[in-house]
Write an enzyme that holds these catalytic residues in place. Structure first.
Site, short mmCIF file in Angstrom:
data_model
loop_
_atom_site.label_atom_id
_atom_site.label_comp_id
_atom_site.label_asym_id
_atom_site.label_seq_id
_atom_site.Cartn_x
_atom_site.Cartn_y
_atom_site.Cartn_z
N SER A 15 0.84 -1.18 0.00
CA SER A 15 0.00 0.00 0.00
C SER A 15 0.88 1.23 0.00
O SER A 15 1.95 1.21 -0.57
CB SER A 15 -0.97 -0.05 1.19
OG SER A 15 -2.04 0.85 0.98
N CYS A 16 0.46 2.30 0.69
CA CYS A 16 0.96 3.64 0.40
C CYS A 16 2.19 4.05 1.21
O CYS A 16 2.64 3.35 2.10
CB CYS A 16 -0.15 4.66 0.67
SG CYS A 16 -1.78 4.12 0.14
#
Length: 430
Positions: A15-16
């Protein structure tokens, strides 16, 4: 292993990344915020604006899955968000508060029961807080009252997670990390910091849920005698599950450190474009939207917030937005179609189908990305034009950041004008 378990296991680490740099790490008396939103590769991210509003007593607001009490007043916000949901991956408000969130997993099970998504909490924090610390109050208050949970993808695969947040304003930043309704927060007053998909708050805990330590003690995760280390206590015992996130966070820290003392918006954009580190993600999960904000510490100067509204920052243009009056209705080319009550997300059972959520810029960008991928010479010229356009816009904004708003009306259509310039570069007429 069941398919659902395989999906959960394989998706958790990807993810981020979110970054912040404060003086003296920055080149000027500015705070630089940056985030890549790494999401499923077929997901559309839109950039939208909502003006400030007053709301009557007793009103509610419908978030992605649940309704919550509306605030008496909400601030103007600009958001980059997956088009299917109510909240946002990242954004800013008129008081120059910026928030980005990260998926995190730990010893506490991520609840699939529908509640507030972390992305809902990002938007609620921006709409209701005029400082970074107040955003911590807003998010934790809502978290404790309503909880967090629910499907985090436009799909039925059972992808759920807890959330961490990086929040900044003109003077400081806060890291807020959650586990269910429990949370810990750390103030960042100078230097630089980045977060990824693992808990990062250790023994410095500036604020916390009143039951955080007692719960850990009751579960046998902490002996009550050794120094309390939030990440060590609440993380997985098997850290291999978050190894990829730890690697990206380490690489991001190195990239920030490399430019320590002279970090600029350009520095942050370069970091977000870095593929070797994994920060600019490719594959089933990829960087679907990016944001960089420049927030002067001087209160009289405006902040400038750059958004791509398209995937892969290496093949995108960061376009500027500045909060001024009369912006409402200006963002249609980065706004996705609305399906209202007929949206499959709003019907139960949810996610029975996926409507077309592509906005105008996204559609054209897909064509351009394909050209860049398959036609070397033409692709190189397109990328060169994109970088030139970006530099021109940043030069314009440098004047605003140094001297302020001489004529705010000239910036009402700044972002859509920049979007149109990008579309024109791609051969799209206005």
């Amino acid at each position: 292993m069941a398919t659902r378990e395989i999906l959960s296991f394989s998706m958790e680490p990807v993810s981020c990344d979110t970054f912040v740099a404060l003086p003296p790490s920055t080149d000027r008396q500015q705070i630089i915020f940056g985030k890549n939103s790494d999401r499923p590769c077929d997901e559309v991210q839109e950039v939208v604006y909502y003006p400030a509003r007053d709301h009557p007593p007793g009103q509610t607001v419908e978030c992605t899955y649940i309704q919550v009490e509306q605030a008496a007043h909400t601030y103007a916000v600009v958001l980059s968000r997956p088009a299917w949901l109510w909240g946002a991956e990242m954004g800013a408000n008129q008081h120059q508060v910026c928030i980005g969130n990260e998926a995190v997993w730990g010893r506490m099970s991520a609840d699939e029961e529908e509640a507030l998504l972390g992305m809902d909490l990002v938007r609620l924090g921006l709409e209701r807080a005029d400082s970074a610390e107040k955003a911590v109050d807003v998010i934790t208050g809502l978290l404790e009252k309503y909880g967090q949970g629910g499907q985090c993808m436009e799909d039925q695969c059972g992808f759920t997670y807890h959330n961490s947040f990086l929040i900044c304003d003109r003077k400081e930043a806060w890291i807020l990390e959650t586990a269910g309704k429990f949370w810990a927060a750390e103030r960042v007053e100078d230097g630089h910091r980045n977060i990824s998909n693992e808990y990062s708050i250790t023994t410095r805990v500036d604020r916390e849920h009143p039951g955080l330590r007692d719960y850990a003690l009751s579960q046998g995760w902490w002996d009550g005698k050794s120094p309390f280390n939030f990440a060590a206590v609440y993380s997985y015992m098997n850290t291999a599950r978050i190894e990829a996130a730890g690697s990206r966070r380490c690489e991001g820290k190195k990239l920030l450190e490399r430019s320590n003392g002279h970090i600029t918006a350009e520095t942050m954009m370069d970091i977000l474009r870095d593929k070797e580190s994994g920060i600019n993600m490719e594959g089933m999960f990829m960087t679907t939207g990016s944001m960089v904000s420049v927030i002067p510490t001087e209160a009289s100067l405006p902040g400038v917030h750059y958004f791509t509204a398209t995937p892969d920052p290496e093949r995108s243009v960061f376009k500027p937005f500045v909060f001024v009056k009369n912006i409402e209705g200006q963002m249609e080319k980065t706004s996705s179609p609305s399906y209202g009550a007929d949206d499959p997300v709003k019907k139960t059972p949810r996610f029975q189908s996926k409507p077309d959520r592509k906005h105008k810029l996204f559609v054209k960008h897909q064509v351009v990305a394909a050209i860049i991928e398959t036609h070397a010479d033409k692709g190189a010229k397109l990328v060169e034009g994109m970088r030139q356009l970006e530099k021109e816009k940043m030069s314009e904004m440098d004047v605003v950041l140094c001297y302020g708003l001489v004529d705010p009306d000239l910036l009402v259509d700044l972002f859509p004008r920049s979007v149109q310039a990008e579309l024109s570069l791609y051969g799209e007429k206005s």
